[in-house]
Design a protein around this motif. Structure first.
Motif, PDB file in Angstrom:
ATOM      1  N   ALA A  43       0.848  -0.939   0.023  1.00  0.00           N
ATOM      2  CA  ALA A  43       0.037   0.170  -0.216  1.00  0.00           C
ATOM      3  C   ALA A  43       1.086   1.420   0.138  1.00  0.00           C
ATOM      4  CB  ALA A  43      -0.854   0.020   1.297  1.00  0.00           C
ATOM      5  N   PHE A  44       2.090   1.236   0.855  1.00  0.00           N
ATOM      6  CA  PHE A  44       2.757   2.570   0.836  1.00  0.00           C
ATOM      7  C   PHE A  44       3.573   2.615  -0.542  1.00  0.00           C
ATOM      8  CE2 PHE A  44       2.443   2.189   5.552  1.00  0.00           C
ATOM      9  CZ  PHE A  44       2.023   3.631   5.812  1.00  0.00           C
ATOM     10  N   SER A  45       3.915   1.549  -0.984  1.00  0.00           N
ATOM     11  CA  SER A  45       4.654   1.744  -2.301  1.00  0.00           C
ATOM     12  C   SER A  45       3.637   2.140  -3.375  1.00  0.00           C
ATOM     13  CB  SER A  45       5.266   0.186  -2.731  1.00  0.00           C
ATOM     14  OG  SER A  45       5.829   0.216  -3.843  1.00  0.00           O
ATOM     15  N   ALA A  46       2.374   1.809  -3.415  1.00  0.00           N
ATOM     16  CA  ALA A  46       1.524   2.053  -4.379  1.00  0.00           C
ATOM     17  C   ALA A  46       1.082   3.608  -4.128  1.00  0.00           C
ATOM     18  CB  ALA A  46       0.208   1.249  -4.183  1.00  0.00           C
ATOM     19  N   LEU A  48     -12.775   1.977  -5.275  1.00  0.00           N
ATOM     20  CA  LEU A  48     -11.849   2.036  -4.236  1.00  0.00           C
ATOM     21  C   LEU A  48     -12.308   0.955  -3.065  1.00  0.00           C
ATOM     22  CD1 LEU A  48      -9.976   4.078  -2.657  1.00  0.00           C
ATOM     23  CD2 LEU A  48     -11.628   5.429  -1.922  1.00  0.00           C
ATOM     24  N   GLU A  49     -11.217   0.572  -2.465  1.00  0.00           N
ATOM     25  CA  GLU A  49     -11.569  -0.499  -1.342  1.00  0.00           C
ATOM     26  C   GLU A  49     -10.583   0.217  -0.213  1.00  0.00           C
ATOM     27  OE1 GLU A  49     -12.909  -3.177  -1.427  1.00  0.00           O
ATOM     28  OE2 GLU A  49     -13.216  -3.411  -3.540  1.00  0.00           O
ATOM     29  N   THR A  50     -11.940   0.356   0.759  1.00  0.00           N
ATOM     30  CA  THR A  50     -11.192   1.010   2.076  1.00  0.00           C
ATOM     31  C   THR A  50     -10.354   0.258   3.215  1.00  0.00           C
ATOM     32  OG1 THR A  50     -13.300   0.813   3.079  1.00  0.00           O
ATOM     33  CG2 THR A  50     -13.153   2.829   1.781  1.00  0.00           C
ATOM     34  N   ALA A  51     -10.611  -0.764   3.294  1.00  0.00           N
ATOM     35  CA  ALA A  51      -9.985  -1.697   4.166  1.00  0.00           C
ATOM     36  C   ALA A  51      -8.500  -1.266   4.215  1.00  0.00           C
ATOM     37  CB  ALA A  51     -10.187  -3.149   4.075  1.00  0.00           C
ATOM     38  N   PRO A  52      -7.854  -1.612   3.046  1.00  0.00           N
ATOM     39  CA  PRO A  52      -6.171  -1.037   3.173  1.00  0.00           C
ATOM     40  C   PRO A  52      -6.054   0.418   3.859  1.00  0.00           C
ATOM     41  CG  PRO A  52      -6.622  -2.261   1.150  1.00  0.00           C
ATOM     42  CD  PRO A  52      -7.946  -1.819   1.669  1.00  0.00           C
ATOM     43  N   ILE A  53      -6.775   1.375   3.316  1.00  0.00           N
ATOM     44  CA  ILE A  53      -6.565   2.544   3.659  1.00  0.00           C
ATOM     45  C   ILE A  53      -6.790   2.862   5.139  1.00  0.00           C
ATOM     46  CG2 ILE A  53      -7.565   4.971   3.710  1.00  0.00           C
ATOM     47  CD1 ILE A  53      -7.984   4.097   0.527  1.00  0.00           C
ATOM     48  N   GLN A  54      -7.788   1.894   5.832  1.00  0.00           N
ATOM     49  CA  GLN A  54      -8.074   1.950   7.301  1.00  0.00           C
ATOM     50  C   GLN A  54      -6.755   1.396   7.959  1.00  0.00           C
ATOM     51  OE1 GLN A  54     -11.885   0.209   7.414  1.00  0.00           O
ATOM     52  NE2 GLN A  54     -12.994   1.804   7.063  1.00  0.00           N
ATOM     53  N   GLU A  55      -6.294   0.173   7.389  1.00  0.00           N
ATOM     54  CA  GLU A  55      -4.863  -0.462   7.824  1.00  0.00           C
ATOM     55  C   GLU A  55      -3.801   0.499   7.981  1.00  0.00           C
ATOM     56  OE1 GLU A  55      -3.262  -4.127   6.939  1.00  0.00           O
ATOM     57  OE2 GLU A  55      -5.167  -4.675   6.106  1.00  0.00           O
ATOM     58  N   ILE A  56      -3.697   1.458   6.963  1.00  0.00           N
ATOM     59  CA  ILE A  56      -2.627   2.595   7.062  1.00  0.00           C
ATOM     60  C   ILE A  56      -3.062   3.427   8.087  1.00  0.00           C
ATOM     61  CG2 ILE A  56      -1.549   4.650   5.807  1.00  0.00           C
ATOM     62  CD1 ILE A  56      -2.132   2.778   3.225  1.00  0.00           C
ATOM     63  N   ALA A  57      -4.306   4.013   8.113  1.00  0.00           N
ATOM     64  CA  ALA A  57      -4.483   4.855   9.188  1.00  0.00           C
ATOM     65  C   ALA A  57      -4.404   4.512  10.623  1.00  0.00           C
ATOM     66  CB  ALA A  57      -6.279   5.287   8.950  1.00  0.00           C
ATOM     67  N   SER A  58      -4.592   2.927  10.835  1.00  0.00           N
ATOM     68  CA  SER A  58      -4.291   2.497  12.156  1.00  0.00           C
ATOM     69  C   SER A  58      -2.709   2.581  12.462  1.00  0.00           C
ATOM     70  CB  SER A  58      -4.936   1.147  12.081  1.00  0.00           C
ATOM     71  OG  SER A  58      -6.256   1.217  12.262  1.00  0.00           O
ATOM     72  N   TRP A  59      -1.827   2.008  11.498  1.00  0.00           N
ATOM     73  CA  TRP A  59      -0.490   2.107  11.463  1.00  0.00           C
ATOM     74  C   TRP A  59      -0.033   3.389  11.953  1.00  0.00           C
ATOM     75  CZ3 TRP A  59       3.545   4.205   9.462  1.00  0.00           C
ATOM     76  CH2 TRP A  59       4.798   3.537   9.746  1.00  0.00           C
ATOM     77  N   THR A  60      -0.349   4.410  11.354  1.00  0.00           N
ATOM     78  CA  THR A  60       0.039   5.683  11.451  1.00  0.00           C
ATOM     79  C   THR A  60      -0.413   6.236  12.678  1.00  0.00           C
ATOM     80  OG1 THR A  60      -1.748   6.749  10.217  1.00  0.00           O
ATOM     81  CG2 THR A  60       0.426   6.104   9.036  1.00  0.00           C
ATOM     82  N   GLU A  61      -1.613   5.987  13.326  1.00  0.00           N
ATOM     83  CA  GLU A  61      -2.011   6.587  14.445  1.00  0.00           C
ATOM     84  C   GLU A  61      -1.118   6.026  15.846  1.00  0.00           C
ATOM     85  OE1 GLU A  61      -4.118   8.732  16.884  1.00  0.00           O
ATOM     86  OE2 GLU A  61      -4.607   8.781  14.670  1.00  0.00           O
TER      87      GLU A  61
END
Length: 111
Positions: free
Chosen positions: A10-13, A73-86
């Motif tokens: 996800a971060f690479s993309a 758009l698939e939101t689950a990976p974006i939510q994973e990124i948000a959780s990681w950064t939080e």
């Protein structure tokens, strides 16, 4: 794919501005590959490569609707990124606060 692998993908993309623009477009709803390619000064195959990277990262999905390939758009990976950064927010905020204090002290000593 492990959770770390998903985050890496996800971060690479997200590292490419065209892919971020595609995601921004898809945040408004599903779109065809042609519609996603429209604002870019690149070939359709180049845009398709960016879409494949996003799809591999799980950030979008594609489905066939008659003769069109629609992207969503698939939101689950974006939510994973948000959780990681939080998890790191408090550390980053503390470091920025320390930097602010240091810069204020330096400015005060210069005058």
């Amino acid at each position: 794919m492990t959770k770390d692998d998903r985050l890496d993908a996800a971060f690479s993309a997200l590292a490419h501005p065209a892919r971020r623009a595609i995601l921004a477009h898809l945040s408004e709803g599903t779109a065809s590959v042609n519609a996603l390619a429209e604002p870019f000064d690149m070939t359709l195959p180049a845009v398709s490569k960016h879409i494949r990277v996003l799809e591999h990262a799980g950030l979008i999905s594609r489905e066939k609707d008659a003769q069109f390939r629609l992207c969503k758009l698939e939101t689950a990976p974006i939510q994973e990124i948000a959780s990681w950064t939080e998890r790191y927010r408090s550390i980053w905020e503390a470091r920025f606060d320390t930097l602010d204090t240091l810069l204020a002290d330096m400015k005060e000593n210069d005058t």
